[in-house]
Write a protein that holds these residues in place. Structure first.
Motif, PDB file in Angstrom:
ATOM      1  N   GLY A  62       0.821  -1.209   0.000  1.00 53.08           N
ATOM      2  CA  GLY A  62       0.000   0.000   0.000  1.00 53.08           C
ATOM      3  C   GLY A  62       0.849   1.249   0.000  1.00 53.08           C
ATOM      4  O   GLY A  62       1.861   1.374  -0.675  1.00 53.08           O
ATOM      5  N   ARG A  86      -3.027   4.838   4.837  1.00 45.98           N
ATOM      6  CA  ARG A  86      -4.005   4.886   3.750  1.00 45.98           C
ATOM      7  C   ARG A  86      -4.561   6.287   3.490  1.00 45.98           C
ATOM      8  O   ARG A  86      -5.339   6.476   2.554  1.00 45.98           O
ATOM      9  CB  ARG A  86      -5.178   3.936   4.043  1.00 45.98           C
ATOM     10  N   TYR A 106      -6.166   5.552  -0.200  1.00 46.28           N
ATOM     11  CA  TYR A 106      -5.971   4.229  -0.788  1.00 46.28           C
ATOM     12  C   TYR A 106      -6.792   3.253   0.044  1.00 46.28           C
ATOM     13  O   TYR A 106      -6.387   2.830   1.128  1.00 46.28           O
ATOM     14  CB  TYR A 106      -4.502   3.827  -0.813  1.00 46.28           C
ATOM     15  N   PRO A 108      -9.054  -0.160   1.217  1.00 48.07           N
ATOM     16  CA  PRO A 108      -8.845  -1.618   1.186  1.00 48.07           C
ATOM     17  C   PRO A 108      -9.506  -2.242  -0.038  1.00 48.07           C
ATOM     18  O   PRO A 108     -10.509  -1.738  -0.562  1.00 48.07           O
ATOM     19  CB  PRO A 108      -9.509  -2.094   2.484  1.00 48.07           C
ATOM     20  N   THR A 109      -8.949  -3.341  -0.487  1.00 48.34           N
ATOM     21  CA  THR A 109      -9.488  -4.042  -1.652  1.00 48.34           C
ATOM     22  C   THR A 109     -10.770  -4.791  -1.298  1.00 48.34           C
ATOM     23  O   THR A 109     -11.160  -4.867  -0.128  1.00 48.34           O
ATOM     24  CB  THR A 109      -8.455  -5.035  -2.202  1.00 48.34           C
ATOM     25  N   ALA A 112     -10.525  -7.488   1.457  1.00 43.03           N
ATOM     26  CA  ALA A 112     -10.138  -7.112   2.823  1.00 43.03           C
ATOM     27  C   ALA A 112     -11.281  -7.389   3.787  1.00 43.03           C
ATOM     28  O   ALA A 112     -12.446  -7.533   3.392  1.00 43.03           O
ATOM     29  CB  ALA A 112      -9.751  -5.640   2.867  1.00 43.03           C
ATOM     30  N   THR A 113     -10.959  -7.457   5.060  1.00 48.14           N
ATOM     31  CA  THR A 113     -11.986  -7.721   6.069  1.00 48.14           C
ATOM     32  C   THR A 113     -12.890  -6.503   6.259  1.00 48.14           C
ATOM     33  O   THR A 113     -12.508  -5.367   5.940  1.00 48.14           O
ATOM     34  CB  THR A 113     -11.341  -8.081   7.416  1.00 48.14           C
ATOM     35  N   GLU A 116     -11.258  -3.837   8.433  1.00 49.26           N
ATOM     36  CA  GLU A 116     -10.307  -2.956   7.739  1.00 49.26           C
ATOM     37  C   GLU A 116     -11.044  -1.864   6.974  1.00 49.26           C
ATOM     38  O   GLU A 116     -10.656  -0.684   7.010  1.00 49.26           O
ATOM     39  CB  GLU A 116      -9.451  -3.768   6.765  1.00 49.26           C
ATOM     40  N   LYS A 117     -12.112  -2.242   6.302  1.00 45.84           N
ATOM     41  CA  LYS A 117     -12.877  -1.266   5.526  1.00 45.84           C
ATOM     42  C   LYS A 117     -13.565  -0.254   6.442  1.00 45.84           C
ATOM     43  O   LYS A 117     -13.568   0.953   6.160  1.00 45.84           O
ATOM     44  CB  LYS A 117     -13.913  -1.984   4.657  1.00 45.84           C
ATOM     45  N   PHE A 120     -11.038   2.266   7.727  1.00 44.35           N
ATOM     46  CA  PHE A 120     -10.678   3.238   6.692  1.00 44.35           C
ATOM     47  C   PHE A 120     -11.735   4.332   6.579  1.00 44.35           C
ATOM     48  O   PHE A 120     -11.404   5.525   6.594  1.00 44.35           O
ATOM     49  CB  PHE A 120     -10.511   2.530   5.340  1.00 44.35           C
ATOM     50  N   ASN A 144     -10.845   1.222  -4.773  1.00 51.86           N
ATOM     51  CA  ASN A 144     -11.100  -0.207  -4.990  1.00 51.86           C
ATOM     52  C   ASN A 144     -12.592  -0.522  -4.909  1.00 51.86           C
ATOM     53  O   ASN A 144     -13.009  -1.495  -4.284  1.00 51.86           O
ATOM     54  CB  ASN A 144     -10.318  -1.040  -3.969  1.00 51.86           C
ATOM     55  N   ASN A 169     -18.038  -2.863  -2.108  1.00 51.01           N
ATOM     56  CA  ASN A 169     -17.171  -1.728  -1.792  1.00 51.01           C
ATOM     57  C   ASN A 169     -17.764  -0.430  -2.329  1.00 51.01           C
ATOM     58  O   ASN A 169     -17.658   0.628  -1.698  1.00 51.01           O
ATOM     59  CB  ASN A 169     -15.776  -1.934  -2.379  1.00 51.01           C
TER      60      ASN A 169
END
Length: 292
Positions: A62, A86, A106, A108-109, A112-113, A116-117, A120, A144, A169
């Protein structure tokens, strides 16, 4: 916005050259893979880089940052600083006493959990809420996320010119934009799909829109065009998202250290050594006449 993750050596020099070619003043960078907080200049192209990544010693995944035209640094009101690996934030001083706040992201993809999202968007929300309402806000980066084109379901957030289908997302991003009255400028302007999509899927090789520039809905009039442009060097699977916006920057007035000037003590002229002196030179020790 540019993805630096798949550049060769001296990738910053390549990026700076591309930014100069497209006449970009400020660029948000993603996947820089540079550790800790870093600042350096590519003098040949005239850009200064500010990057934020994971602490030194950790895996270089990242990371993000800003590349700023060096001649604009005198108008930087708040030097770019990392909120997290991020998120990075900066401020530009504008004409008329206004300020522009830019946030580089940036996200999380898709794999990702949820934690994490959520973290962010929580940190990004704090950054947006802490930005004064009077500031012109720009949120740029690789989210993402695919937001789709259902402008009826997401009024004022999506324009009529979206592309693709919404994913989970994308839903999180759209909810965030709704809560903070932001608009996805990529979906506002009518243009070919190749000028909207920004990322090529490695397996299907289909192009999708996952990189965005968000602004406050009230400031949409400032945006002239947001489009994807293809860089001349094919080291990245992302396209540069370029936004033309009407802003006039102004150099920041830096506080100057006040130098105390000695004042002439004219009362000493009445002393005997000066009495009766007319049209004659004063003694050579001029310091005697000042309160030092």
């Amino acid at each position: 916005m540019l993805d630096l993750g798949k550049c060769h050596e001296r990738r910053s020099a390549i990026v700076a050259r591309e930014l100069a070619r497209y006449d970009i003043d400020v660029a948000a960078l993603s996947e820089t893979r540079i550790s800790a907080a870093t600042q350096f200049e590519e003098r040949g192209a005239g850009y200064t880089f500010f990057c934020q990544g994971h602490p030194a010693g950790e895996v270089r995944t990242g990371g993000m940052g800003f590349a700023i035209r060096s001649t604009l640094l005198k108008s930087v009101h708040e030097v770019p600083y990392g909120i997290s690996p991020r998120l990075m934030r900066m401020q530009l001083n504008l004409e008329g006493g206004h300020t522009a706040t830019l946030i580089s992201c940036y996200a999380p993809t898709l794999g990702a959990t949820f934690e994490e999202k959520s973290l962010f968007y929580e940190q990004l929300g704090d950054a947006v809420r802490s930005t004064p309402h009077s500031h012109q806000l720009f949120v740029l980066g690789d989210f993402n996320a695919r937001v789709g084109k259902d402008h009826i379901l997401w009024p004022k957030v999506l324009g009529r010119n979206g592309v693709g289908r919404e994913n989970s997302n994308g839903t999180m991003l759209l909810v965030f934009c709704t809560e903070h009255n932001l608009v996805v400028t990529n979906t506002v302007f009518q243009q070919a799909d190749r000028k909207k999509t920004s990322w090529k899927h490695p397996r299907s090789e289909h192009w999708h829109l996952i990189d965005y520039i968000l602004i406050r809905q009230r400031d949409l009039r400032l945006a002239r065009l947001t489009k994807a442009v293809r860089a001349s060097t094919m080291w990245s699977d992302h396209r540069l998202i370029k936004m033309s916006v009407f802003l006039i920057v102004k150099p920041v007035r830096r506080p100057h250290k006040t130098v105390r000037k000695a004042k002439l003590d004219v009362t000493r002229l009445t002393e005997p050594r000066f009495s009766g002196v007319k049209n004659k030179c004063f003694p050579s020790d001029y310091s005697y006449l000042y309160n030092l």
